[in-house]
Design an enzyme around this catalytic site. Structure first.
Site, mmCIF file in Angstrom:
data_model
loop_
_atom_site.group_PDB
_atom_site.id
_atom_site.type_symbol
_atom_site.label_atom_id
_atom_site.label_comp_id
_atom_site.label_asym_id
_atom_site.label_seq_id
_atom_site.Cartn_x
_atom_site.Cartn_y
_atom_site.Cartn_z
ATOM 1 N N LYS A 8 -11.891 -1.631 6.796
ATOM 2 C CA LYS A 8 -11.037 -2.464 7.632
ATOM 3 C C LYS A 8 -11.489 -2.411 9.098
ATOM 4 O O LYS A 8 -11.397 -3.392 9.800
ATOM 5 C CB LYS A 8 -9.580 -2.031 7.521
ATOM 6 C CG LYS A 8 -9.055 -1.963 6.084
ATOM 7 C CD LYS A 8 -8.751 -3.330 5.497
ATOM 8 C CE LYS A 8 -8.544 -3.302 3.985
ATOM 9 N NZ LYS A 8 -7.526 -2.376 3.518
ATOM 10 N N TRP A 17 0.841 -1.209 0.000
ATOM 11 C CA TRP A 17 0.000 0.000 0.000
ATOM 12 C C TRP A 17 0.861 1.236 0.000
ATOM 13 O O TRP A 17 0.579 2.208 -0.715
ATOM 14 C CB TRP A 17 -0.959 -0.011 1.193
ATOM 15 C CG TRP A 17 -1.916 -1.152 1.155
ATOM 16 C CD1 TRP A 17 -2.036 -2.146 2.085
ATOM 17 C CD2 TRP A 17 -2.878 -1.461 0.127
ATOM 18 N NE1 TRP A 17 -3.014 -3.036 1.698
ATOM 19 C CE2 TRP A 17 -3.545 -2.645 0.504
ATOM 20 C CE3 TRP A 17 -3.235 -0.847 -1.071
ATOM 21 C CZ2 TRP A 17 -4.553 -3.235 -0.264
ATOM 22 C CZ3 TRP A 17 -4.235 -1.424 -1.843
ATOM 23 C CH2 TRP A 17 -4.883 -2.597 -1.439
ATOM 24 N N ASP A 40 -1.770 6.945 6.114
ATOM 25 C CA ASP A 40 -2.804 5.995 5.715
ATOM 26 C C ASP A 40 -3.073 5.122 6.940
ATOM 27 O O ASP A 40 -2.223 4.349 7.369
ATOM 28 C CB ASP A 40 -2.288 5.159 4.531
ATOM 29 C CG ASP A 40 -3.244 4.036 4.121
ATOM 30 O OD1 ASP A 40 -4.282 3.855 4.773
ATOM 31 O OD2 ASP A 40 -2.929 3.342 3.123
HETATM 32 C C1 LIG Z 1 -6.979 -1.958 2.111
HETATM 33 C C2 LIG Z 1 -5.978 -0.883 2.200
HETATM 34 C C3 LIG Z 1 -5.888 0.125 1.232
HETATM 35 C C4 LIG Z 1 -6.776 0.148 -0.007
HETATM 36 O O1 LIG Z 1 -8.053 0.523 0.320
HETATM 37 P P1 LIG Z 1 -9.173 0.716 -0.809
HETATM 38 O O2 LIG Z 1 -10.274 1.385 -0.037
HETATM 39 O O3 LIG Z 1 -9.511 -0.633 -1.315
HETATM 40 O O4 LIG Z 1 -8.617 1.586 -1.869
HETATM 41 C C5 LIG Z 1 -4.951 1.113 1.398
HETATM 42 N N1 LIG Z 1 -4.125 1.120 2.462
HETATM 43 C C6 LIG Z 1 -4.170 0.165 3.412
HETATM 44 C C7 LIG Z 1 -3.247 0.238 4.572
HETATM 45 C C8 LIG Z 1 -5.099 -0.865 3.305
HETATM 46 O O5 LIG Z 1 -5.161 -1.810 4.251
#
Ligand SMILES: *Cc1c(COP(=O)(O)O)cnc(C)c1O
Length: 356
Positions: free
Chosen positions: A190, A99, A166
């Protein structure tokens, strides 16, 4: 629900949230109209938006000067929107996994962006340390929890330049010192709800410092001005988030959930370390409290599929590891219970006995 769900995302949510979502799909807020068919320009919907924003601010203890927008684009769109809105000359990224490197790729497309440190040399099984953050960066970007590799930055770091994080997979799992960040973002699916919406917590005075043209839909200021309703918001996903936040509050807030999360993680890591058939993949100091990655010990690799089948018989779902790590990954997000974890641990113990 009878299954023990360890999916990495979209994640398990509390039963109560499912019930509320079903009720709202049939009859939203007593209007006699389904949540899926309401107008988002109504007072009933405004109450959901306002309630979500207020709970979000309260639960994360967001200081003055910050705004949160809820955008129907996922975390991956923020990989692009962050450099669009914050990168003028130079940005630095901490490369801690897939990511993080996807985020860096988007920034590179818009300017001078590079990895300040990386843990790629050992397949991202640790968090780089002892690196220096250059003081001439427009921002430094981190991924606090690396969903795929099961590593986590446990503290809010000190940063000499605006810090962007993030937090897709650990938001609401622990208290965060929001004031240390220029921006925090993530996908809801998540730990904060289901797929279809991203949250972006932004310090307002960090915006407006780039000279490029920012397309309307990619401009955070537009979404802040329009209270996340510049265009049709993802009503279902936001509603699910609203109900999830209410549940977080009922549970005693993020501090209380952190204690529960710590105990769940400890239970599972203790078993991984004790059990002769399994070993953890992340360095101990950097182990994630949310995504617990483990593999079979050397010589026992061939038992992996058998363990998956063995646990499936016990209603354990979603523990197959990501293809880039292999083995197993148990995601122990907020809605995962101690009982779910205990069931998995018991399966590991019984499997070991069977193979002793
Ligand atoms: C799942 C995830 C993403 C991607 O998320 P989307 O909403 O599918 O774009 C980005 N960063 C992390 C840390 C993730 O776990």
């Amino acid at each position: 629900m009878a299954k023990h769900v360890f999916n990495a995302g979209p994640c398990l949510l509390p039963d109560k949230v499912y019930d509320k979502a079903v009720d709202a799909i049939r009859n939203f807020a007593g209007t006699g109209v389904s949540l899926l068919s309401i107008s988002h320009r109504t007072k009933e919907w405004d109450a959901v938006m306002d309630g979500t924003r207020a709970l979000w601010k309260e639960l994360l203890d967001i200081p003055e000067g910050y705004e949160t927008v809820f955008l129907g684009s996922g975390a991956s769109m923020q990989f692009l929107m962050t450099p669009m809105n914050f990168l003028e000359k130079k940005a630095g990224y901490l490369d801690t996994g897939v990511w993080a490197s996807k985020a860096l790729k988007e920034a590179k497309g818009l300017g001078d962006a590079s990895a300040i440190a990386s843990s790629k040399d050992r397949n991202y099984c640790y968090i780089p340390k002892g690196y220096e953050i250059p003081s001439d960066l427009d921002y430094f970007h981190i991924t606090t929890n690396n969903t795929i590799y099961g590593t986590q930055i446990h503290e809010d770091i000190d940063c000499p330049v605006p810090l962007i994080a993030d937090m897709s997979s650990d938001i609401l799992s622990r208290p965060v010192d929001v004031g240390k960040y220029a921006m925090i973002y993530g996908g809801a699916q998540k730990n904060a709800g289901t797929a279809g919406v991203a949250f972006c917590i932004i310090r307002k005075d960090a915006l407006g410092k780039v000279s490029r043209y920012i397309p309307t839909m990619l401009d955070y200021r537009v979404h802040i001005d329009k209270l996340s309703m510049f265009n049709t918001p993802p009503v279902f996903s936001i509603y699910v988030m609203y109900e999830t936040l209410k549940w977080v509050k009922e549970m005693g807030g993020v501090k209380a959930l952190q204690e529960i999360n710590k105990r769940k993680a400890r239970t599972l890591y203790d078993e991984i370390d004790r059990n002769s058939l399994f070993r953890g993949t992340a360095d101990v100091a950097d182990r994630s409290q949310m995504n617990i990655c483990f593999v079979m010990t050397p010589g026992n690799e061939a038992l992996a599929d058998e363990f998956l089948a063995f646990s499936k018989e016990r209603d354990i779902v979603g523990i197959k590891g990501h293809r880039s790590v292999g083995g197993f990954r148990a995601s122990t997000y907020n809605a995962c219970t101690q009982e779910d974890v205990d069931t998995l641990v018991k399966a590991m113990q019984d499997f070991e006995k069977q193979h002793a």
